[in-house]
Motif scaffolding. Sequence first.
Motif, PDB file in Angstrom:
ATOM      1  N   GLN A   1       0.844  -1.185   0.000  1.00 17.21           N
ATOM      2  CA  GLN A   1       0.000   0.000   0.000  1.00 17.21           C
ATOM      3  C   GLN A   1       0.885   1.242   0.000  1.00 17.21           C
ATOM      4  N   LEU A   2       0.609   2.171  -0.947  1.00 13.33           N
ATOM      5  CA  LEU A   2       1.440   3.357  -1.123  1.00 13.33           C
ATOM      6  C   LEU A   2       0.826   4.600  -0.505  1.00 13.33           C
ATOM      7  N   SER A   3      -0.494   4.611  -0.367  1.00 17.86           N
ATOM      8  CA  SER A   3      -1.190   5.735   0.259  1.00 17.86           C
ATOM      9  C   SER A   3      -2.492   5.202   0.845  1.00 17.86           C
ATOM     10  N   ASP A   4      -3.362   6.108   1.277  1.00 15.24           N
ATOM     11  CA  ASP A   4      -4.619   5.663   1.886  1.00 15.24           C
ATOM     12  C   ASP A   4      -5.443   4.824   0.923  1.00 15.24           C
ATOM     13  N   GLU A   5      -5.383   5.146  -0.376  1.00 14.21           N
ATOM     14  CA  GLU A   5      -6.231   4.451  -1.345  1.00 14.21           C
ATOM     15  C   GLU A   5      -5.456   3.765  -2.456  1.00 14.21           C
ATOM     16  N   GLU A   6      -4.159   4.014  -2.589  1.00 17.21           N
ATOM     17  CA  GLU A   6      -3.393   3.504  -3.727  1.00 17.21           C
ATOM     18  C   GLU A   6      -2.490   2.340  -3.311  1.00 17.21           C
ATOM     19  N   PHE A   7      -2.366   1.410  -4.248  1.00 10.73           N
ATOM     20  CA  PHE A   7      -1.502   0.242  -4.068  1.00 10.73           C
ATOM     21  C   PHE A   7      -0.581   0.113  -5.270  1.00 10.73           C
ATOM     22  N   LEU A   8       0.517  -0.587  -5.048  1.00  6.86           N
ATOM     23  CA  LEU A   8       1.391  -0.940  -6.158  1.00  6.86           C
ATOM     24  C   LEU A   8       0.794  -2.163  -6.852  1.00  6.86           C
ATOM     25  N   VAL A   9       0.478  -2.021  -8.127  1.00  6.52           N
ATOM     26  CA  VAL A   9      -0.202  -3.077  -8.869  1.00  6.52           C
ATOM     27  C   VAL A   9       0.638  -3.454 -10.088  1.00  6.52           C
ATOM     28  N   ARG A  10       0.769  -4.744 -10.296  1.00  7.31           N
ATOM     29  CA  ARG A  10       1.490  -5.248 -11.470  1.00  7.31           C
ATOM     30  C   ARG A  10       0.483  -5.843 -12.441  1.00  7.31           C
ATOM     31  N   LEU A  11       0.477  -5.334 -13.668  1.00  4.78           N
ATOM     32  CA  LEU A  11      -0.381  -5.838 -14.734  1.00  4.78           C
ATOM     33  C   LEU A  11       0.493  -6.562 -15.747  1.00  4.78           C
ATOM     34  N   SER A  12       0.079  -7.757 -16.161  1.00  4.93           N
ATOM     35  CA  SER A  12       0.883  -8.533 -17.110  1.00  4.93           C
ATOM     36  C   SER A  12      -0.010  -9.234 -18.117  1.00  4.93           C
ATOM     37  N   ILE A  13       0.482  -9.293 -19.356  1.00  4.26           N
ATOM     38  CA  ILE A  13      -0.108 -10.121 -20.405  1.00  4.26           C
ATOM     39  C   ILE A  13       0.927 -11.187 -20.738  1.00  4.26           C
ATOM     40  N   LYS A  14       0.569 -12.449 -20.578  1.00  2.00           N
ATOM     41  CA  LYS A  14       1.521 -13.547 -20.697  1.00  2.00           C
ATOM     42  C   LYS A  14       1.092 -14.493 -21.824  1.00  2.00           C
TER      43      LYS A  14
END
Length: 641
Positions: free
Chosen positions: A586-599
């Motif tokens: 979690q980076l802030s009150d509402e934001e997260f670090l998210v990883r998006l991938s197409i495999k």
Amino acid sequence: MFSITMLPELGHFLLILGGSCALFGALLALLKYRNPGIEWPLRPLLLGQALGLTGAILLLALAFILNDFSVAYVANNSNSALPLFYKVAAVWGSHEGSLLFWMTVMALWAWLGLQRRSQDHNYLLMLHGSCSAILCGFVFFMLLYANPFARLLPEVPIEGRDLSPMLQDIGLILHPPLLFLGYAGLGICFCIALALLVSHKFSAARLGKLKHHLLLTWVFLTAGNALGSWWAYNELGWGGWWFWDPVENAAFIPWLVTTGALHCLLIKNHNPLAQLSALALVLLGFSLCLLGTFIVRSGIIQSVHAFAADPERGVIILLLLLLYGGAGFSLFGLRCRHHWQPGKLAPLGRDGQLLLGSLILLTMALTTLLGTLYPLFYQALGLGSLSVGAPYFNTLFVPMLALLLLPLALSTLPHMAPRRLGLLALVTVAATALALFFEGSLDPWLLAGGAMSLFLLCTLLLYLLPLGQIAGKRRNIPMLLAHTGLLVSIMGATGVSCFEQHSLLRMGPGQGSILGDYTFIYEQTRLLDKPAYRGEQAVIRVERNEQLLTYLYPERQEFNSNGMSLSQAAIYRGAFGDLYVSMGTQLSDEEFLVRLSIKPLVSWIWLGGGLMAIGGLLALGSRRRLLQTDVLTASGRLQHD
């Protein structure tokens, strides 16, 4: 009066019983070898080993089911809230239980699968005696250093520490048992190889028995490695399918050596060089299995796959490796000259190419072993720390895999001139390079993977077509299926390695991102409060061409029992690729670090592994039918005579 609280003591007693039978079996085999007049049979001791170890592991499983936290192994790997199927899987989820499972399988395999009668006295003694010796060493190692029934009396915890959340997955239920079945098979094949070395000759029937056990072992190792890769992809939250981790390599290296030994045994003209090569590879395969056990359980490496971190235990395993491996190769050195006979092996014929392919597989295994152990030696010599990662392994492994395809093609299509197959290889490389040139990318890994896939595809198609000398002949379906599995896995690995798209970004409610042809929209964050864990769940809408495709729900979990945090990825699976979304810190009150991938094509890796394992199972069935046919033919001839 016996009570249910004494079940661990009964399990401990059965473990001692199994180890004692193994010790007496090994000693009796030695006495009978020196004095053939001794009439005491070995088979009852093999039965005692199997019954003792089977009873012990069943009682250990019962301790998990009954939540007996007075047993240290249960307290460290379970709790009362754990679902029943994970409690059973936890039996082999850590160091002590996995060793017990391995030895139990080997004892049962020895009792049910090893030859019971033979006119060759020494052959049978070495077969049963060496198996008892291996079981004896490991059972007494468990009793002294890794006892699964050790108690926590008198301070019994109210609740257990729980099974590691990373292991609470279907992969745990299937992946470790399959690998340990393969390791047990390697031990059985090791014993058969030793028995063959002390016998007077390599008979076709005994070599056939070795091939049968080795093929079954190969099926287990193939399925175990494939499921391990699938588990890492699903559970670790990184999105990778192979990391060249030392523990991954510890399971992969014996598979390579076993594959080489199996192909040596496919040589049909009973060439002494091929037979001795197969036996040497079998001995090496089991020795490398023990070396992998040392790597995984000694604590010399750090890995999420490692079972234990106890240097004292590691030293004992290393001593067992030196004992069994040293004895096996010493016997090989002493006896191989008695079995050597001059024979011809055409280098460009099918048999010569099978032997060459086995040599390349051995080179691949030793190269992987060097990359795995070199940092350990470097650090042990006081030279500092050193990391050997994917670039080293890929740079050496991929060219050797490409080199392996030529002997594979020559052995599959023995009717074709080698120069024609060499020309086909050049044409496939040129065609792949030309296609990539017009696409605007001459990526070397894509060129290698594409050329290998095209060449192997052409080879399999030529094998299927009714051409020349193979017209009218029955096709070897198991071989075809196994090699098709290799093709599918190569295509999958090439696709995901060269065409994967990914993005690592901050995301929160109302934010979106475009990746490839897909739009990912973060709609909301849900708070989770499950019996086993708390955490957050992201709700991500996925659109393609402005049309809703699916919703993905990655989670960030914190487990109540041990406070461990885990990222649970959300995967949308497709025949030609996966969408993979994982939720980080979690980076802030509402934001997260998210990883998006197409495999692209990632599922083809495991589809190929499944096809290879199915091909091995079909080969086992074909071999059984062939043996039955031979028996019926021999019986008919006797009646006619």
